[in-house]
Write a protein that holds these residues in place. Structure first.
Motif, PDB file in Angstrom:
ATOM      1  N   GLN A  88      46.598  -0.112  70.617  1.00  0.00           N
ATOM      2  CA  GLN A  88      46.476   1.333  69.960  1.00  0.00           C
ATOM      3  C   GLN A  88      45.535   2.087  70.632  1.00  0.00           C
ATOM      4  OE1 GLN A  88      45.543  -0.875  66.464  1.00  0.00           O
ATOM      5  NE2 GLN A  88      47.455  -0.332  65.409  1.00  0.00           N
ATOM      6  N   GLN A  91      47.100   3.645  73.675  1.00  0.00           N
ATOM      7  CA  GLN A  91      48.279   4.772  72.982  1.00  0.00           C
ATOM      8  C   GLN A  91      47.613   6.090  72.869  1.00  0.00           C
ATOM      9  OE1 GLN A  91      51.335   4.433  73.653  1.00  0.00           O
ATOM     10  NE2 GLN A  91      51.733   2.444  73.754  1.00  0.00           N
ATOM     11  N   ALA A  92      46.460   6.028  72.152  1.00  0.00           N
ATOM     12  CA  ALA A  92      45.780   7.328  71.594  1.00  0.00           C
ATOM     13  C   ALA A  92      45.068   7.822  72.853  1.00  0.00           C
ATOM     14  CB  ALA A  92      44.639   6.902  70.617  1.00  0.00           C
ATOM     15  N   ARG A  95      47.595   9.935  76.646  1.00  0.00           N
ATOM     16  CA  ARG A  95      48.589  11.015  75.983  1.00  0.00           C
ATOM     17  C   ARG A  95      49.112  12.078  77.138  1.00  0.00           C
ATOM     18  NH1 ARG A  95      45.528  13.881  71.753  1.00  0.00           N
ATOM     19  NH2 ARG A  95      46.620  15.742  72.333  1.00  0.00           N
ATOM     20  N   VAL A 243      41.571  13.261  71.108  1.00  0.00           N
ATOM     21  CA  VAL A 243      42.023  11.910  71.198  1.00  0.00           C
ATOM     22  C   VAL A 243      41.374  10.986  69.865  1.00  0.00           C
ATOM     23  CG1 VAL A 243      41.492   9.624  72.464  1.00  0.00           C
ATOM     24  CG2 VAL A 243      41.926  11.628  73.940  1.00  0.00           C
ATOM     25  N   THR A 246      43.316  10.741  66.772  1.00  0.00           N
ATOM     26  CA  THR A 246      44.826  10.044  66.661  1.00  0.00           C
ATOM     27  C   THR A 246      44.676   8.675  66.786  1.00  0.00           C
ATOM     28  OG1 THR A 246      44.741   9.862  69.342  1.00  0.00           O
ATOM     29  CG2 THR A 246      45.691  11.947  68.422  1.00  0.00           C
ATOM     30  N   ILE A 247      43.584   8.018  66.764  1.00  0.00           N
ATOM     31  CA  ILE A 247      43.323   6.708  66.565  1.00  0.00           C
ATOM     32  C   ILE A 247      43.714   6.149  65.384  1.00  0.00           C
ATOM     33  CG2 ILE A 247      41.750   4.690  66.533  1.00  0.00           C
ATOM     34  CD1 ILE A 247      39.707   6.321  68.392  1.00  0.00           C
ATOM     35  N   TRP A 250      41.512   6.585  61.758  1.00  0.00           N
ATOM     36  CA  TRP A 250      40.426   7.380  62.120  1.00  0.00           C
ATOM     37  C   TRP A 250      40.194   8.219  60.719  1.00  0.00           C
ATOM     38  CZ3 TRP A 250      36.698   8.822  65.262  1.00  0.00           C
ATOM     39  CH2 TRP A 250      36.135  10.251  64.802  1.00  0.00           C
TER      40      TRP A 250
END
Length: 250
Positions: A88, A91-92, A95, A243, A246-247, A250
């Protein structure tokens, strides 16, 4: 023939690194995978393709667990539910506009990986800490994103850091600290002879609290340059502001 790899020392966040003095090198296997991923991004059908995230295997040995009558505390269960994985985080971080945010438009990611490791601090009552990490490499920069679950606040850690130039900040409404750290350079020979480790490129690291209350744990974004010059904090903060939100969770 020798290969050189730069990697951040692995630790349990800024407080954990200060208190325990932990300077552990991330798994060499992940570094070897990264080297293999570079080869995978070579020219194919006349076009170089950005690396996709890969990895996510746990770095903790999977041994049978003996059942115990203990029930996890509500906070421990909540922490486990909210943990992110290395995949994950990757993926964050990986980008499409990351190269532009770094100020190097036109470059493509040569490797991207995520892993779910654990850091053992020892001691009977101290449990292993989950340390999911991710890393994306470009021709100019390498960027890493990690999560710590040490339950220690970020605020005040700047006064105890072992590295020069630590500065407290507020990032996205949360306590944060920016500090300097050197990567660990790993040089190994493909003929199987002994590897060499030493000080690598200078890195800039941003540690941001997991919540506005700074109740414990952090996300850590780090970057270093292939040419060995010190990264600009403006670039570090620009990447963080895009960034981190987008976790998951968050």
């Amino acid at each position: 023939m020798a290969e050189d790899i730069d990697a951040l020392p692995k630790g349990a966040g800024v407080w954990g690194q200060t208190i325990a003095g932990l300077m552990l090198i991330p798994a060499l296997g992940a570094c070897l995978w990264a080297y293999g991923e570079v080869a995978d991004t070579s020219v194919t059908d006349g076009e170089r393709r950005p690396a996709a995230c890969s990895g996510g295997d746990s770095g903790k040995p999977q041994t049978p667990q003996t059942p115990t009558p203990q029930t996890p505390t509500p906070r421990a269960a909540d922490d486990e539910d909210r943990r992110v994985t290395g995949e994950q985080l990757c993926q964050a971080l990986n980008r499409p506009d990351l190269a532009r945010l770094l100020g190097t438009p036109g470059e493509i990611a040569t490797s991207a990986s995520g892993s779910d490791g654990f850091l053992s601090l020892g001691g009977g009552s101290i449990q292993d800490l989950a340390t999911p990490t991710s890393q994306v490499e470009f021709e100019t920069y390498t960027v890493s994103l990690a999560a710590t679950y040490d339950r220690l606040p970020v605020k005040g850690s700047d006064a105890r850091l072992l590295w020069d130039g630590a500065r407290p900040r507020t990032v996205l409404g949360r306590p944060a600290v920016v500090y300097a750290q050197s990567t660990v350079a790993i040089s190994f020979r493909l003929d199987g002879s002994d590897a060499y480790t030493g000080t690598g490129a200078p890195a800039r690291v941003l540690s941001v609290a997991k919540d506005a209350e700074d109740s414990g744990g952090s996300f850590e974004l780090a970057m270093w340059r292939e040419d060995g010059t010190v990264p600009d904090d403006t670039v570090l903060l620009r990447v963080a502001e895009q960034v981190l939100p987008t976790i998951p969770g968050w």
